[in-house]
Enzyme design. Sequence first.
Site, mmCIF file in Angstrom:
data_model
loop_
_atom_site.group_PDB
_atom_site.id
_atom_site.type_symbol
_atom_site.label_atom_id
_atom_site.label_comp_id
_atom_site.label_asym_id
_atom_site.label_seq_id
_atom_site.Cartn_x
_atom_site.Cartn_y
_atom_site.Cartn_z
ATOM 1 N N ARG A 92 0.376 -1.361 0.099
ATOM 2 C CA ARG A 92 0.071 0.251 -0.103
ATOM 3 C C ARG A 92 0.709 1.466 -0.504
ATOM 4 O O ARG A 92 0.317 2.267 0.458
ATOM 5 C CB ARG A 92 -0.776 0.019 1.497
ATOM 6 C CG ARG A 92 -2.077 -1.784 1.076
ATOM 7 C CD ARG A 92 -3.474 -1.072 1.824
ATOM 8 N NE ARG A 92 -4.365 -2.219 2.028
ATOM 9 C CZ ARG A 92 -4.384 -3.321 2.291
ATOM 10 N NH1 ARG A 92 -3.391 -3.012 4.118
ATOM 11 N NH2 ARG A 92 -5.121 -4.109 2.409
ATOM 12 N N LYS A 137 3.336 11.279 -10.721
ATOM 13 C CA LYS A 137 2.412 10.733 -11.892
ATOM 14 C C LYS A 137 3.181 9.243 -12.639
ATOM 15 O O LYS A 137 4.180 9.273 -12.890
ATOM 16 C CB LYS A 137 2.275 11.110 -13.244
ATOM 17 C CG LYS A 137 1.689 12.677 -13.141
ATOM 18 C CD LYS A 137 1.192 12.809 -14.323
ATOM 19 C CE LYS A 137 -0.598 13.593 -14.575
ATOM 20 N NZ LYS A 137 -0.639 14.236 -15.673
ATOM 21 N N GLU A 162 10.393 18.311 -24.438
ATOM 22 C CA GLU A 162 9.811 18.640 -22.989
ATOM 23 C C GLU A 162 10.250 19.639 -22.597
ATOM 24 O O GLU A 162 9.379 20.544 -21.889
ATOM 25 C CB GLU A 162 8.892 17.238 -22.232
ATOM 26 C CG GLU A 162 8.730 15.575 -22.861
ATOM 27 C CD GLU A 162 7.627 16.422 -22.477
ATOM 28 O OE1 GLU A 162 7.448 17.291 -21.825
ATOM 29 O OE2 GLU A 162 7.349 14.636 -22.820
ATOM 30 N N LYS A 213 8.044 22.678 -13.622
ATOM 31 C CA LYS A 213 6.499 21.786 -13.104
ATOM 32 C C LYS A 213 6.381 21.485 -12.349
ATOM 33 O O LYS A 213 5.529 21.189 -11.264
ATOM 34 C CB LYS A 213 7.067 20.373 -13.585
ATOM 35 C CG LYS A 213 6.231 18.905 -13.752
ATOM 36 C CD LYS A 213 6.860 18.151 -14.479
ATOM 37 C CE LYS A 213 5.799 16.872 -13.877
ATOM 38 N NZ LYS A 213 5.361 15.763 -15.047
ATOM 39 N N GLU A 259 -3.805 16.983 -10.752
ATOM 40 C CA GLU A 259 -4.441 17.190 -11.773
ATOM 41 C C GLU A 259 -6.078 17.874 -11.740
ATOM 42 O O GLU A 259 -7.077 16.947 -12.425
ATOM 43 C CB GLU A 259 -4.453 16.399 -13.027
ATOM 44 C CG GLU A 259 -4.535 17.608 -14.567
ATOM 45 C CD GLU A 259 -3.856 16.287 -15.388
ATOM 46 O OE1 GLU A 259 -4.609 15.838 -16.054
ATOM 47 O OE2 GLU A 259 -2.883 16.105 -15.701
ATOM 48 N N ARG A 313 -2.602 21.813 -13.415
ATOM 49 C CA ARG A 313 -1.795 20.400 -14.184
ATOM 50 C C ARG A 313 -1.715 20.298 -15.532
ATOM 51 O O ARG A 313 -1.169 19.723 -16.058
ATOM 52 C CB ARG A 313 -1.839 19.970 -13.434
ATOM 53 C CG ARG A 313 -0.816 18.714 -13.875
ATOM 54 C CD ARG A 313 0.080 17.493 -12.722
ATOM 55 N NE ARG A 313 0.236 16.709 -12.607
ATOM 56 C CZ ARG A 313 1.175 15.971 -11.971
ATOM 57 N NH1 ARG A 313 1.534 16.232 -10.295
ATOM 58 N NH2 ARG A 313 2.796 14.819 -12.283
ATOM 59 N N ASN A 329 0.340 18.445 -20.408
ATOM 60 C CA ASN A 329 -0.314 17.811 -20.928
ATOM 61 C C ASN A 329 -0.101 18.052 -22.774
ATOM 62 O O ASN A 329 -0.132 17.502 -23.333
ATOM 63 C CB ASN A 329 -1.358 17.617 -20.868
ATOM 64 C CG ASN A 329 -1.920 16.075 -19.955
ATOM 65 O OD1 ASN A 329 -0.721 15.949 -19.472
ATOM 66 N ND2 ASN A 329 -2.564 15.814 -19.353
ATOM 67 N N HIS A 340 0.184 16.441 -25.786
ATOM 68 C CA HIS A 340 0.108 15.045 -25.544
ATOM 69 C C HIS A 340 -1.049 13.715 -25.907
ATOM 70 O O HIS A 340 -1.199 12.936 -26.088
ATOM 71 C CB HIS A 340 0.501 14.377 -23.828
ATOM 72 C CG HIS A 340 1.380 14.178 -23.536
ATOM 73 N ND1 HIS A 340 2.066 16.299 -23.265
ATOM 74 C CD2 HIS A 340 1.877 14.033 -23.140
ATOM 75 C CE1 HIS A 340 3.453 16.375 -23.516
ATOM 76 N NE2 HIS A 340 3.287 15.097 -22.746
ATOM 77 N N HIS A 375 -0.286 10.736 -27.281
ATOM 78 C CA HIS A 375 -0.217 9.485 -27.862
ATOM 79 C C HIS A 375 -1.111 8.946 -28.500
ATOM 80 O O HIS A 375 -1.132 7.974 -28.417
ATOM 81 C CB HIS A 375 -1.245 9.709 -26.281
ATOM 82 C CG HIS A 375 0.086 9.711 -24.784
ATOM 83 N ND1 HIS A 375 -0.137 10.196 -23.784
ATOM 84 C CD2 HIS A 375 1.370 10.286 -24.227
ATOM 85 C CE1 HIS A 375 -0.144 10.169 -22.957
ATOM 86 N NE2 HIS A 375 1.125 10.888 -23.273
ATOM 87 N N HIS A 424 8.465 9.157 -27.040
ATOM 88 C CA HIS A 424 7.420 9.556 -26.426
ATOM 89 C C HIS A 424 7.969 10.913 -27.116
ATOM 90 O O HIS A 424 6.711 11.695 -27.536
ATOM 91 C CB HIS A 424 7.319 9.385 -24.853
ATOM 92 C CG HIS A 424 6.480 10.242 -24.870
ATOM 93 N ND1 HIS A 424 5.539 10.579 -24.472
ATOM 94 C CD2 HIS A 424 6.683 11.048 -23.613
ATOM 95 C CE1 HIS A 424 4.841 10.955 -23.751
ATOM 96 N NE2 HIS A 424 5.329 11.323 -23.655
#
Length: 366
Positions: free
Chosen positions: A120, A142, A184, A226, A236, A241, A245, A248, A252, A266
């Site tokens: 956990r 993330k 990026e 960032k 987010e 935030r 993206n 993206h 993606h 990427h």
Amino acid sequence: MKTVTVELGARRYPILIEAGLLAHAAEHIGPLVRGRTVAIVTDENVRAHLATVQASLAGAGIPSEALVLPPGEATKSWATLQQVCDWLLRLGVERGDHVVALGGGVIGDLVGFACAILKRGCGFIQVPTTLLAQVDSSVGGKTAINTAAGKNLIGAFHQPALVLIDPDVLDTLAPREVRAGYAEVVKYGLIDDADFFDWCEANGHALLAGDAAARVEAISHAVAAKARIVAADEHETNGIRALLNLGHTFGHALEAEAGFDGTLIHGEGVAAGIALAFRYSVARGLCPPADVERVAAHFRVAGLPDGLAAAGIAASGARLVEHMRHDKKMAAGTLPFLLARGIGQTYLDRSVDLADVERFLDREPR
């Protein structure tokens, strides 16, 4: 050494940036590991850096064990996640321990997710070894794996306790990987910092050629940007935030169409996606065409794709939009898009009609 702090209250953590940092990593890892054996997860491409980190730990009297995985996006899978978790459990990793993720974004995402769910939640330390990971994926918490349905669809928010960035490791990267990470870097200028985009236009060639000062400046600026955004919107939830993206959603979809097989990595997908987001913004009458030309030209000069043709994508708009429908940001059938009113003027638009995106993509050259 430059230090940037991600301000998350009791979970605040430092990002340390210094040339040669891996050689004395134990100074910073040691206080977190309680004298226990350090578990390090890395990949085949990073063996030389693994030896440096383990030598530093050994010199400080800290034992370590390493799991070396195959490189590439295919490693961010259910099967490898199970392999990592089983290995950590065999080592007896406890909640209070800190696992070291040594590698690029694939390793950081995979190990971070394993640590989020192991018992956990246990601690982890990011030691990013690619430019893309240093300026983006190692910061912010993330974590995820890929599935057949799409990229990063299974994951969790789980912040590291420490990020160690050594710009010297970039000297061992293939030029393609450096270029991909640079996409990026440019993103931060396009989001809300036109002056930084100006800096990229003036200094990007030096960064890509290996200039140490340019790399430190770019990395420091990117992680500070960032860190500021993550502190304002960790999970987010308020739209801030989401600005990270940019490119993206399109990118993606391109990566998914390419099959995550290395033909489009990427950062290349992000560059093409950013150019598409800007061109779509022009198509909607939001952005001056001259700004799009600046963005596309800068990516071309940097050796990055600026659209479908350059990314090697021939799929129809309908097929690309179908990939977008699996995006984790979908809500009530609506997909928010990052659009631009100009360089440094990105905003979140929740009213985009995917049928309109499909028509736009069908008009794009292939």
